[in-house]
Design an enzyme around this catalytic site. Structure first.
Site, PDB file in Angstrom:
ATOM      1  CB  CYS A  41      -5.160  -0.470   5.962  1.00 19.42           C
ATOM      2  SG  CYS A  41      -3.737  -1.061   5.026  1.00 19.42           S
ATOM      3  CD1 TRP A  99      -1.077  -8.489   5.270  1.00 19.79           C
ATOM      4  CD2 TRP A  99      -1.751  -6.534   4.402  1.00 19.79           C
ATOM      5  NE1 TRP A  99      -0.546  -7.480   6.028  1.00 19.79           N
ATOM      6  CE2 TRP A  99      -0.923  -6.274   5.518  1.00 19.79           C
ATOM      7  CE3 TRP A  99      -2.273  -5.450   3.691  1.00 19.79           C
ATOM      8  CZ2 TRP A  99      -0.622  -4.976   5.954  1.00 19.79           C
ATOM      9  CZ3 TRP A  99      -1.977  -4.164   4.129  1.00 19.79           C
ATOM     10  CH2 TRP A  99      -1.159  -3.938   5.231  1.00 19.79           C
ATOM     11  CG  ASP A 112      -5.051  -1.993   1.221  1.00 17.16           C
ATOM     12  OD1 ASP A 112      -4.797  -3.172   0.894  1.00 17.16           O
ATOM     13  OD2 ASP A 112      -4.277  -1.048   1.012  1.00 17.16           O
ATOM     14  CB  SER A 164      -0.880   0.016   1.250  1.00 19.36           C
ATOM     15  OG  SER A 164      -1.617  -1.182   1.335  1.00 19.36           O
TER      16      SER A 164
END
Length: 660
Positions: free
Chosen positions: A612, A659, A657, A440
């Site tokens: 995020c 992961w 966002d 990012s």
């Protein structure tokens, strides 16, 4: 005065004539010259003109395996299924849907005993992969009759994400709705647990179902089938040899925009500093110079970088296999009709392939073990390798403990199985491609138009076999130090657009939740809000929830954030230091603490929420905290709360966002 009105002599007319003639020739040359085709468009044109149906007929194939792949895994699974088809007397063709007109799918029934298999990965927030987007759009808009078209789907997803396997599920459902004939049930692979195991379990049941459906039997050929042949170049001009380029030869020497995954830009590293004060981790801030690249980015986008493997590991593989790594080779597809002529850019050297093109750091998949087993001279080692590649419970357990849990990469396997001596070219054929790593972007292009910032944590730890595991990209980036000796480090990179965007209206409040390196995109957001304020725009409340272990160790960007708070850009800076007290405090606890204020911002003031970081725990816990706030302050039931935030996501007011 009289002389001035006298007509020019003949020479002047001749000048005008010559000028007109030259101008005319130039105009003719400009409009009617044969213009060279831009290479990428030309390539696409050529590929698109080829019908996959005609190609299957011409090459006598009856199984087409399409893949929607973002990181290469779905493509790898498609290759394995196409290869498997041979063992059942069928002929398979792995195919990228982006390269063909998928509206021809209804013609598949023209080929007797034919079938289409789809290996479809889900990417982002339930989206199709880039190469499957057009096919996905076609499925949504078509009313073609797929009666008589036999199909099966295996989806690749991750349960930590809300839209688990959305693309695979949609493909399976839609093909059936259009009249397609489902040969076998939809397979759902979960990368959060064990994608490889899920695929093998599905495949073990899939092929018997196919045999029964078509009335065929396995040929009994369980031997290795090579896909590429080795060509050694003893006398070659080294200017024709790939040295790490992704697409065009010499593209790193002569850089030409536009820059993308096949043509990355070599950005100079202009900043590399350690962010944390103490602790045993290394958190870093990297700055890449994109001057003259014509690369544009927005806050919230991702930067993709192409790392290289550790030279020491590459050398040890060469030593263990007793090969000269600087031998120039090509691996040439035995199937001359295939669009994929080589597994990686060729001609190149073994050293370049192992350094730039192949994933040598991750644990190998079971098909690699199966194919390499034949090269183990010790019968016990050979048996164990074959067992690990099987679908038997003991085989799965052995693969899980000996390969996955012990985190053995290909070098560790070669070191721990002394009788295993595969030819290096077969090893290079089997290893998956080294993928770009996405980060990012931690900057705003409004403030840093010629620079892209990365915030990352270096991965390094000891495995169960007492080996040190080092993350490929983070260790490679860490070593790109900025020096005064004139040597400049570069990073091959490109920008990938994202949907993670600031509100269109700066007056909308924003709530950002980003512990650890999840702070990255919010540095860009905050910089942009400061810039908007400077432009005299009305900027809404800007609230950040950040989390780290210890205030004195890993409070990332502490000075910058506190300065933004003093300047009134950051309305509220909430930090959870998880290990500075006896009981752990995380960002979700701080959210609950401010529940009244948050609910008012969300429910009455049109606030946008951004999350995020870690998908497995943090994003879920934050989700739960918001449900509880809606229930406790907004008086909603749990079902209503879930529905409320789902609607916010649909409207683009709850963005993630994350992961795993």
């Amino acid at each position: 005065a009289k002389e001035e009105q006298t007509p020019e002599p003949l020479l002047g007319s001749l000048d005008i004539f010559l000028f007109s003639l030259i101008a005319g020739l130039l105009i003719y040359w400009f409009f009617f010259r044969k213009k060279p085709e831009p290479v990428p468009e030309m390539k696409t044109q050529q590929i698109r003109e080829t019908s996959f149906i005609e190609k299957m007929k011409k090459t006598n194939r009856n199984v087409v395996v399409f893949y929607g792949s973002q990181t290469g895994t779905a493509e790898e699974f498609a290759n394995r299924l196409a290869k498997d088809a041979q063992r059942y007397g069928m002929k398979g063709m792995p195919t990228d849907p982006e390269e063909y007109d998928m509206s021809e799918l209804s013609r598949l029934k023209e080929i007797p005993n034919s079938m289409a298999v789809f290996c479809m990965a889900t990417y982002g927030e339930g989206d199709p992969t880039d190469n499957a987007q057009e096919f996905y759009d076609w499925m949504q808009g078509t009313d073609d009759d797929l009666a008589g078209v036999n199909f099966a789907v295996f989806g690749l997803g991750n349960k930590t994400y809300e839209h688990f396997n959305a693309t695979g599920k949609y493909t399976d459902k839609r093909l059936a709705e259009l009249g397609g004939n489902r040969v076998f049930d939809l397979g759902l692979g979960d990368d959060d647990s064990n994608l490889e195991e899920d695929f093998i379990s599905w495949k073990e049941q899939f092929w018997p179902a196919v045999c029964e459906f078509f009335g065929v039997e396995a040929t009994g050929e369980d031997s290795s089938i090579r896909q590429f042949e080795l060509v050694v170049h003893n006398d070659i001009n080294m200017n024709e040899v790939y040295t790490g380029e992704m697409g065009r030869l010499k593209s790193f020497q002569t850089q030409k925009p536009p820059f993308d995954s096949k043509n990355p830009f070599l950005a100079t590293v202009t900043g590399n500093r350690k962010l944390n004060e103490g602790g045993n981790r290394h958190l870093m801030h990297i700055e890449l110079d994109i001057t003259d690249s014509k690369i544009r980015y927005d806050s919230g986008d991702h930067v993709a970088v192409y790392p290289t493997n550790d030279a020491a590991v590459v050398n040890r593989i060469g030593e263990r296999l007793g090969v000269d790594l600087d031998t120039v080779i090509s691996l040439k597809n035995l199937d001359e009709e295939s669009n994929k002529k080589h597994p990686f850019p060729c001609p190149t050297t073994y050293r370049t392939a192992l350094t730039h093109y192949l994933d040598i750091n991750n644990t190998p998949r079971t098909n690699v073990l199966f194919e390499l087993a034949q090269y183990a001279s010790d019968p016990q080692e050979q048996e164990n390798m074959r067992k690990m590649a099987s679908a038997s419970p003991e085989g799965k357990a052995l693969y899980h403990s000996w390969v996955l849990d012990s985190e053995r990469n290909i070098l560790a396997i070669l070191e721990d199985l002394p009788s295993l001596n595969p030819p290096i070219d077969h090893l290079c054929e089997l290893l998956p491609r080294l993928q770009a790593r996405y980060y990012s972007i931690a900057s705003s292009s409004k403030v840093y138009p010629t620079s892209i910032h990365i915030c990352a944590v270096v991965i390094e730890y000891t495995t169960k076999t007492e080996r040190v595991f080092k993350g490929v990209a983070t260790n490679w980036l860490k070593n790109k130090e900025v020096t005064d000796n004139g040597h400049k480090h570069t990073v091959p990179m490109y920008v990938r657009r994202s949907q993670f965007r600031l509100p269109f209206k700066p007056s909308n409040p924003i709530i950002m939740i980003g512990p650890g390196t999840g702070i990255a995109p919010f540095m860009g957001f905050i910089q942009e809000r400061a810039w908007q304020k400077e432009q005299g725009k009305e900027v809404g409340e800007t609230i950040l929830y950040f989390g780290c272990r210890h205030k004195n160790e890993d409070f990332l960007y502490q000075q910058e954030l506190e300065e933004f708070e003093r300047a009134g850009v950051l309305t509220q800076l909430n930090v959870a230091f998880s290990r500075d007290q006896e009981h752990k405090i995380y960002v979700q606890h701080l959210l609950k603490k401010n529940k009244e204020q948050l609910w008012k911002l969300i429910h009455s003031n049109n606030a946008h929420i951004y999350v995020c970081g870690d998908a497995r725990n943090m994003a879920r816990d934050v989700h739960t905290a918001f449900y509880e706030i809606a229930e406790e302050v907004g008086g909603l039931t749990h079902t209503q709360a879930v529905d409320y935030f789902k609607k916010l996501m649909t409207k683009g007011r709850y963005s993630q966002d994350v992961w795993s």
